[in-house]
Design an enzyme around this catalytic site. Structure first.
Site, short mmCIF file in Angstrom:
data_model
loop_
_atom_site.label_atom_id
_atom_site.label_comp_id
_atom_site.label_asym_id
_atom_site.label_seq_id
_atom_site.Cartn_x
_atom_site.Cartn_y
_atom_site.Cartn_z
N HIS A 15 0.70 -1.13 0.03
CA HIS A 15 -0.03 -0.04 0.01
C HIS A 15 0.92 1.24 -0.02
O HIS A 15 2.07 1.37 0.49
CB HIS A 15 -1.03 0.07 1.20
CG HIS A 15 -2.06 -0.89 1.05
ND1 HIS A 15 -2.59 -1.60 2.16
CD2 HIS A 15 -2.62 -1.65 0.04
CE1 HIS A 15 -3.74 -2.21 2.01
NE2 HIS A 15 -3.60 -2.38 0.65
N LYS A 19 5.14 1.47 0.69
CA LYS A 19 5.89 1.16 -0.47
C LYS A 19 7.48 1.42 -0.15
O LYS A 19 8.16 0.59 -0.66
CB LYS A 19 5.51 2.02 -1.71
CG LYS A 19 4.15 1.65 -2.15
CD LYS A 19 3.58 2.25 -3.47
CE LYS A 19 2.53 1.81 -3.75
NZ LYS A 19 2.01 0.69 -3.79
N THR A 41 2.33 -5.67 -8.04
CA THR A 41 1.20 -4.82 -8.82
C THR A 41 1.70 -3.54 -9.04
O THR A 41 3.00 -3.07 -8.60
CB THR A 41 0.25 -4.59 -7.52
OG1 THR A 41 0.75 -4.09 -6.58
CG2 THR A 41 -0.82 -5.75 -7.32
N GLY A 42 1.21 -2.60 -9.93
CA GLY A 42 1.45 -1.30 -10.52
C GLY A 42 2.72 -0.53 -9.94
O GLY A 42 3.79 -0.80 -10.62
N THR A 43 2.39 0.41 -9.14
CA THR A 43 3.52 1.27 -8.49
C THR A 43 4.55 0.75 -8.03
O THR A 43 5.83 1.01 -8.10
CB THR A 43 2.86 2.47 -7.94
OG1 THR A 43 1.81 3.25 -8.58
CG2 THR A 43 3.90 3.52 -7.28
N THR A 44 4.09 -0.30 -7.27
CA THR A 44 5.03 -1.29 -6.40
C THR A 44 6.15 -1.76 -7.34
O THR A 44 7.24 -1.59 -7.07
CB THR A 44 4.36 -2.17 -5.41
OG1 THR A 44 3.56 -1.64 -4.64
CG2 THR A 44 5.36 -3.14 -4.63
N SER A 70 -2.42 -1.63 -11.17
CA SER A 70 -2.44 -1.19 -9.74
C SER A 70 -3.52 -2.01 -9.13
O SER A 70 -4.40 -2.01 -9.63
CB SER A 70 -2.79 0.49 -10.08
OG SER A 70 -2.91 1.10 -8.51
N GLY A 71 -3.17 -1.86 -7.87
CA GLY A 71 -4.14 -2.77 -6.89
C GLY A 71 -5.57 -2.43 -7.17
O GLY A 71 -6.40 -2.83 -7.31
N ASP A 76 -4.66 -6.45 -7.56
CA ASP A 76 -4.90 -7.55 -6.69
C ASP A 76 -5.64 -8.57 -7.09
O ASP A 76 -5.29 -9.64 -6.74
CB ASP A 76 -5.53 -6.98 -5.33
CG ASP A 76 -4.88 -5.60 -4.57
OD1 ASP A 76 -3.80 -5.79 -4.76
OD2 ASP A 76 -5.54 -5.00 -4.09
N HIS A 103 -10.44 -0.05 -2.03
CA HIS A 103 -10.14 -1.49 -2.66
C HIS A 103 -10.25 -2.62 -1.68
O HIS A 103 -9.57 -3.82 -1.89
CB HIS A 103 -9.37 -1.84 -3.90
CG HIS A 103 -7.91 -1.66 -3.56
ND1 HIS A 103 -7.32 -0.52 -2.69
CD2 HIS A 103 -7.05 -2.60 -3.72
CE1 HIS A 103 -6.18 -0.76 -2.54
NE2 HIS A 103 -5.81 -1.78 -2.89
#
Length: 156
Positions: A15, A19, A41-44, A70-71, A76, A103
Protein backbone atom coordinates in the site's frame (compact mmCIF):
# COMPACT_ATOMS: atom_id res chain seq x y z
CA UNK A 1 22.47 -20.24 -14.77
CA UNK A 2 21.67 -22.96 -12.23
CA UNK A 3 18.12 -24.08 -11.58
CA UNK A 4 16.52 -22.02 -8.80
CA UNK A 5 15.85 -24.16 -5.77
CA UNK A 6 12.82 -23.63 -3.55
CA UNK A 7 10.53 -20.65 -3.77
CA UNK A 8 10.78 -19.27 -7.31
CA UNK A 9 7.82 -16.96 -7.93
CA UNK A 10 7.30 -14.18 -5.41
CA UNK A 11 4.50 -11.62 -5.44
CA UNK A 12 5.37 -8.17 -4.09
CA UNK A 13 2.63 -5.70 -3.15
CA UNK A 14 2.54 -2.63 -0.91
CA UNK A 15 0.00 0.00 0.00
CA UNK A 16 1.09 3.61 -0.54
CA UNK A 17 2.27 4.23 3.04
CA UNK A 18 4.27 0.97 2.96
CA UNK A 19 5.93 1.17 -0.47
CA UNK A 20 9.16 2.71 0.85
CA UNK A 21 9.42 -0.06 3.48
CA UNK A 22 8.93 -2.75 0.84
CA UNK A 23 11.55 -1.20 -1.44
CA UNK A 24 14.01 -1.09 1.48
CA UNK A 25 13.22 -4.74 2.21
CA UNK A 26 13.86 -5.63 -1.44
CA UNK A 27 17.18 -3.75 -1.40
CA UNK A 28 18.26 -5.67 1.75
CA UNK A 29 17.42 -8.98 0.10
CA UNK A 30 18.27 -8.13 -3.50
CA UNK A 31 20.90 -10.84 -3.91
CA UNK A 32 18.37 -13.51 -2.99
CA UNK A 33 15.50 -11.96 -4.97
CA UNK A 34 17.29 -11.14 -8.22
CA UNK A 35 17.23 -14.75 -9.43
CA UNK A 36 13.54 -15.25 -8.62
CA UNK A 37 10.52 -14.42 -10.74
CA UNK A 38 8.85 -11.36 -9.24
CA UNK A 39 5.22 -10.40 -9.83
CA UNK A 40 4.25 -6.95 -8.58
CA UNK A 41 1.25 -4.70 -8.68
CA UNK A 42 1.54 -1.36 -10.54
CA UNK A 43 3.42 1.35 -8.69
CA UNK A 44 5.08 -1.15 -6.37
CA UNK A 45 6.52 -2.93 -9.39
CA UNK A 46 7.86 0.26 -10.91
CA UNK A 47 9.55 1.19 -7.62
CA UNK A 48 11.04 -2.29 -7.24
CA UNK A 49 12.26 -2.24 -10.85
CA UNK A 50 13.92 1.15 -10.21
CA UNK A 51 15.62 -0.21 -7.07
CA UNK A 52 17.07 -3.08 -9.11
CA UNK A 53 18.22 -0.69 -11.84
CA UNK A 54 19.91 1.60 -9.31
CA UNK A 55 21.69 -1.32 -7.65
CA UNK A 56 22.50 -3.51 -10.64
CA UNK A 57 22.65 -1.12 -13.58
CA UNK A 58 22.30 -2.91 -16.90
CA UNK A 59 22.25 -6.29 -15.15
CA UNK A 60 18.78 -5.37 -13.82
CA UNK A 61 17.41 -6.23 -17.27
CA UNK A 62 17.94 -9.92 -16.46
CA UNK A 63 15.64 -9.76 -13.41
CA UNK A 64 12.39 -11.50 -14.29
CA UNK A 65 9.60 -9.17 -13.25
CA UNK A 66 6.00 -8.89 -14.28
CA UNK A 67 4.19 -5.69 -13.37
CA UNK A 68 0.42 -5.99 -13.15
CA UNK A 69 -2.17 -3.25 -12.91
CA UNK A 70 -2.31 -1.06 -9.82
CA UNK A 71 -4.09 -2.80 -6.93
CA UNK A 72 -7.21 -0.58 -6.98
CA UNK A 73 -7.42 -0.98 -10.77
CA UNK A 74 -7.51 -4.78 -10.63
CA UNK A 75 -3.90 -5.74 -9.83
CA UNK A 76 -4.89 -7.47 -6.58
CA UNK A 77 -7.41 -9.56 -8.50
CA UNK A 78 -4.84 -10.37 -11.21
CA UNK A 79 -2.49 -11.55 -8.50
CA UNK A 80 -5.21 -13.64 -6.88
CA UNK A 81 -5.86 -15.30 -10.24
CA UNK A 82 -2.17 -16.19 -10.57
CA UNK A 83 -2.27 -17.79 -7.13
CA UNK A 84 -5.24 -19.96 -8.13
CA UNK A 85 -3.35 -20.96 -11.29
CA UNK A 86 -0.32 -22.09 -9.25
CA UNK A 87 1.87 -19.29 -10.63
CA UNK A 88 2.82 -17.72 -7.27
CA UNK A 89 4.84 -19.47 -4.55
CA UNK A 90 4.94 -16.69 -1.92
CA UNK A 91 3.15 -13.41 -1.23
CA UNK A 92 4.88 -10.43 0.35
CA UNK A 93 2.17 -7.82 0.90
CA UNK A 94 3.03 -4.83 3.08
CA UNK A 95 -0.46 -3.56 3.79
CA UNK A 96 -1.36 -0.49 5.80
CA UNK A 97 -3.45 -1.47 8.84
CA UNK A 98 -4.01 2.19 9.76
CA UNK A 99 -5.65 3.46 6.59
CA UNK A 100 -8.87 2.36 4.93
CA UNK A 101 -8.36 1.33 1.32
CA UNK A 102 -10.92 2.01 -1.43
CA UNK A 103 -10.32 -1.53 -2.70
CA UNK A 104 -10.42 -3.20 0.72
CA UNK A 105 -12.61 -6.04 -0.55
CA UNK A 106 -9.94 -6.87 -3.17
CA UNK A 107 -7.22 -6.84 -0.50
CA UNK A 108 -9.22 -9.21 1.69
CA UNK A 109 -9.93 -11.45 -1.29
CA UNK A 110 -6.22 -11.62 -2.15
CA UNK A 111 -5.27 -12.55 1.41
CA UNK A 112 -8.10 -15.09 1.51
CA UNK A 113 -6.94 -16.73 -1.74
CA UNK A 114 -3.34 -16.90 -0.46
CA UNK A 115 -4.57 -18.65 2.67
CA UNK A 116 -6.96 -20.93 0.77
CA UNK A 117 -4.20 -22.07 -1.61
CA UNK A 118 -1.66 -22.45 1.22
CA UNK A 119 0.72 -19.77 -0.07
CA UNK A 120 3.14 -18.41 2.54
CA UNK A 121 2.32 -14.74 3.05
CA UNK A 122 3.96 -11.90 4.95
CA UNK A 123 2.30 -8.60 5.76
CA UNK A 124 5.32 -6.80 7.20
CA UNK A 125 9.11 -6.75 6.99
CA UNK A 126 9.75 -8.92 10.04
CA UNK A 127 7.49 -11.70 8.81
CA UNK A 128 8.96 -11.44 5.31
CA UNK A 129 12.44 -11.77 6.84
CA UNK A 130 11.36 -14.92 8.68
CA UNK A 131 9.94 -16.43 5.49
CA UNK A 132 13.04 -15.95 3.36
CA UNK A 133 15.39 -16.87 6.21
CA UNK A 134 13.58 -20.17 6.71
CA UNK A 135 15.29 -23.30 5.38
CA UNK A 136 11.94 -23.96 3.69
CA UNK A 137 12.57 -21.00 1.37
CA UNK A 138 15.30 -22.97 -0.40
CA UNK A 139 13.82 -26.42 0.18
CA UNK A 140 10.03 -26.23 0.60
CA UNK A 141 8.16 -29.36 1.62
CA UNK A 142 6.33 -31.27 -1.07
CA UNK A 143 2.68 -30.34 -0.87
CA UNK A 144 -0.34 -31.82 -2.51
CA UNK A 145 -2.51 -29.65 -4.71
CA UNK A 146 -5.46 -28.21 -2.85
CA UNK A 147 -8.45 -30.52 -3.12
CA UNK A 148 -11.68 -28.60 -3.28
CA UNK A 149 -13.75 -31.52 -4.59
CA UNK A 150 -15.91 -31.68 -1.46
CA UNK A 151 -16.93 -28.12 -2.24
CA UNK A 152 -17.07 -28.18 -6.04
CA UNK A 153 -18.87 -31.54 -6.29
CA UNK A 154 -21.46 -30.96 -3.58
CA UNK A 155 -25.13 -31.18 -4.38
CA UNK A 156 -27.54 -28.63 -3.15
Amino acid sequence: MAEIQGIRRIALVAHDNCKASLVQWVIRHMELLQDRELVCTGTTGRLVRKAFENALGEAAASVKMEILKSGPLGGDQQLGARITEGKIDMLIFFWDPMQAQPHDVDVKALLRIASLYDIPAACNAMTADFLIASPLFLNPPQTSPCDFSSYTERTL
